[in-house]
Design a protein around this motif. Structure first.
Motif, PDB file in Angstrom:
ATOM      1  N   ALA A   1      -1.021   5.875  -6.312  1.00 59.86           N
ATOM      2  CA  ALA A   1      -0.041   5.169  -7.137  1.00 59.86           C
ATOM      3  C   ALA A   1      -0.237   5.448  -8.626  1.00 59.86           C
ATOM      4  O   ALA A   1       0.708   5.326  -9.415  1.00 59.86           O
ATOM      5  N   ILE A   2      -1.437   5.838  -9.017  1.00 61.70           N
ATOM      6  CA  ILE A   2      -1.752   6.001 -10.441  1.00 61.70           C
ATOM      7  C   ILE A   2      -0.886   7.068 -11.126  1.00 61.70           C
ATOM      8  O   ILE A   2      -0.396   6.845 -12.244  1.00 61.70           O
ATOM      9  N   PRO A   3      -0.630   8.230 -10.512  1.00 65.14           N
ATOM     10  CA  PRO A   3       0.235   9.221 -11.176  1.00 65.14           C
ATOM     11  C   PRO A   3       1.676   8.742 -11.360  1.00 65.14           C
ATOM     12  O   PRO A   3       2.426   9.360 -12.119  1.00 65.14           O
ATOM     13  N   LEU A   4       2.061   7.674 -10.697  1.00 60.43           N
ATOM     14  CA  LEU A   4       3.431   7.180 -10.785  1.00 60.43           C
ATOM     15  C   LEU A   4       3.628   6.210 -11.945  1.00 60.43           C
ATOM     16  O   LEU A   4       4.753   5.787 -12.213  1.00 60.43           O
TER      17      LEU A   4
ATOM     18  N   LEU B   1       0.808  -1.219   0.000  1.00 61.17           N
ATOM     19  CA  LEU B   1       0.000   0.000   0.000  1.00 61.17           C
ATOM     20  C   LEU B   1       0.844   1.274   0.000  1.00 61.17           C
ATOM     21  O   LEU B   1       0.299   2.376   0.020  1.00 61.17           O
ATOM     22  N   GLU B   2       2.157   1.138  -0.063  1.00 62.38           N
ATOM     23  CA  GLU B   2       3.001   2.303  -0.298  1.00 62.38           C
ATOM     24  C   GLU B   2       2.890   2.641  -1.785  1.00 62.38           C
ATOM     25  O   GLU B   2       3.101   1.767  -2.632  1.00 62.38           O
ATOM     26  N   PRO B   3       2.525   3.889  -2.143  1.00 66.51           N
ATOM     27  CA  PRO B   3       2.288   4.215  -3.555  1.00 66.51           C
ATOM     28  C   PRO B   3       3.405   3.793  -4.498  1.00 66.51           C
ATOM     29  O   PRO B   3       3.130   3.256  -5.581  1.00 66.51           O
ATOM     30  N   GLN B   4       4.658   4.012  -4.098  1.00 64.65           N
ATOM     31  CA  GLN B   4       5.763   3.659  -4.989  1.00 64.65           C
ATOM     32  C   GLN B   4       5.874   2.160  -5.193  1.00 64.65           C
ATOM     33  O   GLN B   4       6.339   1.690  -6.242  1.00 64.65           O
ATOM     34  N   HIS B   5       5.413   1.378  -4.220  1.00 61.86           N
ATOM     35  CA  HIS B   5       5.397  -0.072  -4.365  1.00 61.86           C
ATOM     36  C   HIS B   5       4.169  -0.525  -5.155  1.00 61.86           C
ATOM     37  O   HIS B   5       4.266  -1.414  -6.007  1.00 61.86           O
TER      38      HIS B   5
ATOM     39  N   PRO C   1       0.095  -6.338 -17.147  1.00 68.30           N
ATOM     40  CA  PRO C   1      -1.004  -5.405 -17.421  1.00 68.30           C
ATOM     41  C   PRO C   1      -2.053  -5.360 -16.314  1.00 68.30           C
ATOM     42  O   PRO C   1      -3.228  -5.652 -16.522  1.00 68.30           O
ATOM     43  N   PHE C   2      -1.616  -5.025 -15.119  1.00 66.48           N
ATOM     44  CA  PHE C   2      -2.501  -4.791 -13.987  1.00 66.48           C
ATOM     45  C   PHE C   2      -2.333  -3.340 -13.571  1.00 66.48           C
ATOM     46  O   PHE C   2      -1.207  -2.836 -13.512  1.00 66.48           O
ATOM     47  N   GLY C   3      -3.441  -2.675 -13.250  1.00 68.81           N
ATOM     48  CA  GLY C   3      -3.354  -1.300 -12.785  1.00 68.81           C
ATOM     49  C   GLY C   3      -3.527  -1.225 -11.287  1.00 68.81           C
ATOM     50  O   GLY C   3      -4.256  -2.024 -10.702  1.00 68.81           O
TER      51      GLY C   3
END
Length: 352
Positions: free
Chosen positions: A305-308, A284-288, A297-299
């Motif tokens: 996390a999406i902007p990364l 749940l860390e955005p960078q992870h 192909p999973f989002g």
């Protein structure tokens, strides 16, 4: 003299105690995660399991399951725990939460609904990646003519001859039949709530029943397609993308894609709770969380996390707007309420 492994271990503990340093039994520094196997599990291993172990020293042992909630229920009831965490679909999380099979997570640790894409939060699970169920086809089968483009083409044996691969499960079967029968995506579950709607589902499947090859494991559709045993198949989209990268001439039909989330859920009362929660916090860390899209192909479902995400990683995501034609989101409430009836109805139809 032969020194047993047991004796060696005791000696190591004694040396540690005499040296005044803490003793760690590393064999216990592990969690076991059950997933679907194949390419999706390989993606999690690369994106999450291995980096998590490197970061924390907690090993991840991965196992495979096929979505049978009774297996988790048995572990909870007997307190004989095989799995620390389990990867599941939205409907499974809903069912397990309602019947008390799953552990509830502390919102102060995992966050609340606004941190996730719509529908991506539950008291009993963490949605961490998006995936799609699709129709796919072997492009070699249709080299010299029209290519399948719609759900209706899946049921058109005259225009697109060949066997059809279909998962032996009512999920996605129901929706495909109604879409092919002209029901708009937004009305699928309204129609399915009626006896007439259910009759339409099986009447539509009757038209190709003798051409169906049934599959149960997610690794089967790409292989069935590549081997030419079926011309088209329902499949998890990421499995087809993985096969394409391996040189297979397979294509995805984005019309009628069924969208869902993959979740991490925990059997209630798990003795591995503390270690498993460290894994949950890690993903749940955005960078992870963003790493999964660079692997497969999973989002990510975590909004931060999406902007990364890298532009190159967005093309094959089911949440990419260009892939969303006539797509629908699976209704977890519908399946939680009707699963037993649908299972029986499908079993009876198969026996006819």
């Amino acid at each position: 003299m032969t020194i047993s492994k047991h004796t060696t271990t005791i000696a190591a503990v004694l040396v540690s105690l005499l040296a005044g340093t803490p003793t760690h039994v590393y064999a216990e520094d592990k969690i076991t995660i059950a997933e679907w196997g194949g390419a999706s599990q390989a993606a999690d291993r690369k994106a999450f399991f291995e980096p998590f172990t490197k970061n924390t020293g907690i090993a991840v042992v991965d196992d495979v399951w096929q979505g049978d909630m009774a297996t988790i229920t048995t572990q909870v009831q007997t307190k004989s725990y095989k799995w620390s965490l389990v990867r599941g679909e939205t409907a499974l999380v809903k069912r397990g939460c309602d019947d008390g099979t799953l552990e509830k997570f502390d919102p102060s640790i995992v966050g609340t609904a606004e941190k996730f894409l719509p529908g991506g939060w539950s008291p009993c699970g963490i949605a961490y990646s998006t995936f799609s169920t699709n129709i796919a086809y072997n492009a070699d089968k249709y080299k010299n003519g029209p290519k399948p483009e719609s759900v209706a083409d899946f049921f058109d044996l005259k225009k697109f001859p060949g066997k059809r691969g279909v998962r032996r499960n009512h999920v996605y079967m129901m929706e495909l039949a109604l879409l092919a029968d002209g029901v708009p995506a937004k009305d699928i579950y309204k129609v399915l709530q009626t006896p007439e709607g259910m009759d339409r589902v099986f009447k539509k499947w009757d038209t190709i029943k003798d051409q169906i090859v049934w599959w149960e494991s997610g690794s089967q559709p790409p292989q069935l397609l590549a081997d030419g045993e079926v011309a088209m198949s329902t499949a998890w989209g990421n499995r087809i993308v993985a096969a394409q990268k391996d040189g297979k001439n397979l294509q995805i039909v984005w019309d009628g894609a069924g969208l869902d989330y993959d979740w991490m859920m925990m059997p209630k009362g798990s003795p591995d709770k503390d270690k498993a929660m460290k894994y949950i916090k890690y993903i749940l860390e955005p960078q992870h969380a963003a790493v999964i899209s660079s692997v497969a192909p999973f989002g990510p479902v975590l909004k931060d996390a999406i902007p990364l995400l890298k532009p190159a990683d967005i093309a094959d995501l089911p949440t990419n707007p260009k892939n969303g034609k006539n797509a629908f989101a699976f209704d977890a409430n519908f399946y939680a309420e009707n699963d037993a009836e649908l299972t029986t109805r499908l079993a009876n139809w198969l026996q006819k």
